[in-house]
Every structure is written in structure tokens, then in C-alpha cells.
Design a protein around this motif. Structure first.
Motif, PDB file in Angstrom:
ATOM      1  N   SER A  69      40.579  23.760  16.048  1.00  0.00           N
ATOM      2  CA  SER A  69      40.271  25.171  16.035  1.00  0.00           C
ATOM      3  C   SER A  69      39.439  25.526  14.819  1.00  0.00           C
ATOM      4  O   SER A  69      39.251  24.730  13.921  1.00  0.00           O
ATOM      5  CB  SER A  69      41.595  25.946  16.035  1.00  0.00           C
ATOM      6  OG  SER A  69      41.398  27.275  15.697  1.00  0.00           O
ATOM      7  N   ASP A  70      38.984  26.751  14.798  1.00  0.00           N
ATOM      8  CA  ASP A  70      38.237  27.279  13.665  1.00  0.00           C
ATOM      9  C   ASP A  70      39.130  28.161  12.797  1.00  0.00           C
ATOM     10  O   ASP A  70      38.674  29.154  12.241  1.00  0.00           O
ATOM     11  CB  ASP A  70      37.033  28.102  14.152  1.00  0.00           C
ATOM     12  CG  ASP A  70      35.990  27.246  14.826  1.00  0.00           C
ATOM     13  OD1 ASP A  70      36.035  26.019  14.653  1.00  0.00           O
ATOM     14  OD2 ASP A  70      35.126  27.810  15.512  1.00  0.00           O
ATOM     15  N   LEU A  71      40.398  27.810  12.667  1.00  0.00           N
ATOM     16  CA  LEU A  71      41.325  28.614  11.890  1.00  0.00           C
ATOM     17  C   LEU A  71      40.954  28.582  10.410  1.00  0.00           C
ATOM     18  O   LEU A  71      40.487  27.571   9.897  1.00  0.00           O
ATOM     19  CB  LEU A  71      42.759  28.110  12.059  1.00  0.00           C
ATOM     20  CG  LEU A  71      43.391  28.269  13.433  1.00  0.00           C
ATOM     21  CD1 LEU A  71      44.777  27.634  13.464  1.00  0.00           C
ATOM     22  CD2 LEU A  71      43.468  29.734  13.825  1.00  0.00           C
ATOM     23  N   SER A  72      41.209  29.683   9.731  1.00  0.00           N
ATOM     24  CA  SER A  72      40.970  29.737   8.296  1.00  0.00           C
ATOM     25  C   SER A  72      42.037  28.920   7.579  1.00  0.00           C
ATOM     26  O   SER A  72      43.069  28.560   8.152  1.00  0.00           O
ATOM     27  CB  SER A  72      41.033  31.187   7.800  1.00  0.00           C
ATOM     28  OG  SER A  72      42.380  31.655   7.823  1.00  0.00           O
ATOM     29  N   PHE A  73      41.805  28.661   6.302  1.00  0.00           N
ATOM     30  CA  PHE A  73      42.771  27.940   5.495  1.00  0.00           C
ATOM     31  C   PHE A  73      44.128  28.638   5.524  1.00  0.00           C
ATOM     32  O   PHE A  73      45.168  28.010   5.714  1.00  0.00           O
ATOM     33  CB  PHE A  73      42.261  27.817   4.056  1.00  0.00           C
ATOM     34  CG  PHE A  73      43.260  27.202   3.129  1.00  0.00           C
ATOM     35  CD1 PHE A  73      43.412  25.832   3.074  1.00  0.00           C
ATOM     36  CD2 PHE A  73      44.068  27.999   2.325  1.00  0.00           C
ATOM     37  CE1 PHE A  73      44.353  25.254   2.228  1.00  0.00           C
ATOM     38  CE2 PHE A  73      45.009  27.434   1.481  1.00  0.00           C
ATOM     39  CZ  PHE A  73      45.148  26.058   1.430  1.00  0.00           C
ATOM     40  N   ASN A 111      49.787  29.167   7.211  1.00  0.00           N
ATOM     41  CA  ASN A 111      50.842  29.915   7.912  1.00  0.00           C
ATOM     42  C   ASN A 111      51.366  29.140   9.116  1.00  0.00           C
ATOM     43  O   ASN A 111      52.555  29.139   9.404  1.00  0.00           O
ATOM     44  CB  ASN A 111      50.344  31.296   8.338  1.00  0.00           C
ATOM     45  CG  ASN A 111      50.266  32.251   7.177  1.00  0.00           C
ATOM     46  OD1 ASN A 111      51.077  32.187   6.258  1.00  0.00           O
ATOM     47  ND2 ASN A 111      49.285  33.138   7.198  1.00  0.00           N
ATOM     48  N   LEU A 112      50.454  28.481   9.820  1.00  0.00           N
ATOM     49  CA  LEU A 112      50.846  27.666  10.964  1.00  0.00           C
ATOM     50  C   LEU A 112      51.742  26.508  10.515  1.00  0.00           C
ATOM     51  O   LEU A 112      52.752  26.204  11.156  1.00  0.00           O
ATOM     52  CB  LEU A 112      49.603  27.145  11.681  1.00  0.00           C
ATOM     53  CG  LEU A 112      49.760  26.602  13.084  1.00  0.00           C
ATOM     54  CD1 LEU A 112      50.367  27.652  14.007  1.00  0.00           C
ATOM     55  CD2 LEU A 112      48.422  26.143  13.615  1.00  0.00           C
ATOM     56  N   ALA A 113      51.379  25.871   9.402  1.00  0.00           N
ATOM     57  CA  ALA A 113      52.203  24.782   8.858  1.00  0.00           C
ATOM     58  C   ALA A 113      53.587  25.300   8.505  1.00  0.00           C
ATOM     59  O   ALA A 113      54.600  24.649   8.779  1.00  0.00           O
ATOM     60  CB  ALA A 113      51.520  24.166   7.630  1.00  0.00           C
TER      61      ALA A 113
END
Length: 165
Positions: free
Chosen positions: A12-16, A21-23
Motif C-alpha cells: 500500500s501507499d500508507l504513510s509512516f 498505527n497498523l503495527a
């Protein structure tokens, strides 16, 4: 290699920050910590390449930061430092008509050098002047912090911002 379980299938193109937050959401505190130290290792690897023309093997570099994380965790548990921070310290601007000097120093044992950073901000938090300087032959943190303070005072004097009372 799978450094952060639970994040390996993400394309994905998720931001840092979204990845961090996902982690945190998909794993434990340890998964977030692992994500952050690996990210720092990659950032450090990038800086060594750009600024020092040093190319590090990515797997070696990541394994080194994971080893540092493991040693840090052992020390924290051994010394009973496994406590969560229960308050956050915020930077506050100085009163109107005053400037605030912030300083910091860091030692780099691999090059037997150190660096200092100084910054003056006004009551709005706007930067009035900032500077950095490499200091040679300084190995103790307490000395570099004292030198950083000295450099901060010298900057204030040079710019005419130090008043005698």
C-alpha cells in the motif's frame, strides 16, 4: 525475512504514521517497537549512504538494529525499567519579549566526535536563529551537553540576545 509479523502482506501507499498505527493495532507493543527500530535502521542506512557514501547490507543493518533492540529490552527488564511513561513533556514558548534557548549534544563513538545543536525561538515558537557544530575529541555525554550549553550562550552573545541583570 519477516521482521514485523502481521505487516508482511501489506502492499500500500500508507504513510509512516499509518504503518506505525497498523503495527500497534495488529500486534503487541513489541511489534510496534520492532517496526520503529527497523524503520530507524533503514533511515540510518539511507543517511550513511547519502552523507558518508557508505553502503550497508540491508539484512546486516536490520539484524544489527534488532540486536540493539534485544539488548535494550534485556537491560530494561534487568534493571526494572519496564515501566510505561505516564506523562508527556511539551515544549512551551517563552513569555512575550523573551527568547528561549534549547540545546542538545550527541556523541558519535564510531568517529570519536560529537555534535551540538542550538536553537533560539521567540514567544510564537518561531525560530530566530539555529546552528549546529561538530565538536572533535569529545567522548562523554556530560561533556558534550556542557559544550552544547556553552555554544548556546556563545550564540546568544554573538547575536546580541544575552542581557545582563
Amino acid at each position: 525475512m519477516d521482521y514485523c509479523p502481521g505487516l508482511d502482506e501489506i502492499v500500500s501507499d500508507l504513510s509512516f504514521w499509518n504503518l506505525a498505527n497498523l503495527a500497534r493495532d495488529r500486534g503487541s507493543h513489541d511489534v510496534l517497537t520492532t517496526f520503529l527500530v527497523v524503520a530507524w535502521g533503514l533511515w540510518n542506512r539511507r543517511n550513511k549512504f547519502i552523507y558518508e557514501d557508505v553502503s550497508l547490507n540491508i539484512n546486516t543493518d536490520v539484524n544489527n538494529v534488532l540486536s540493539l533492540k534485544q539488548e535494550y529490552t534485556k537491560v530494561q527488564v534487568f534493571h526494572g525499567f519496564d515501566k510505561r511513561i505516564n506523562h508527556v513533556v511539551y515544549w512551551h514558548p517563552p513569555p512575550i519579549g523573551c527568547l528561549k534557548l534549547n540545546i542538545d549534544g550527541a556523541t558519535f563513538s564510531d568517529s570519536f566526535s560529537a555534535g551540538v545543536g542550538v536553537i533560539l525561538r521567540d514567544h510564537n515558537g518561531d525560530v530566530v536563529v539555529a546552528a549546529t557544530k561538530v565538536e572533535s575529541e569529545v567522548s562523554l555525554t556530560v561533556f558534550i551537553e556542557a559544550i552544547a550549553l556553552l555554544r548556546g550562550i556563545q550564540l546568544c552573545v554573538q547575536w546580541g540576545y544575552l542581557k545582563s541583570y
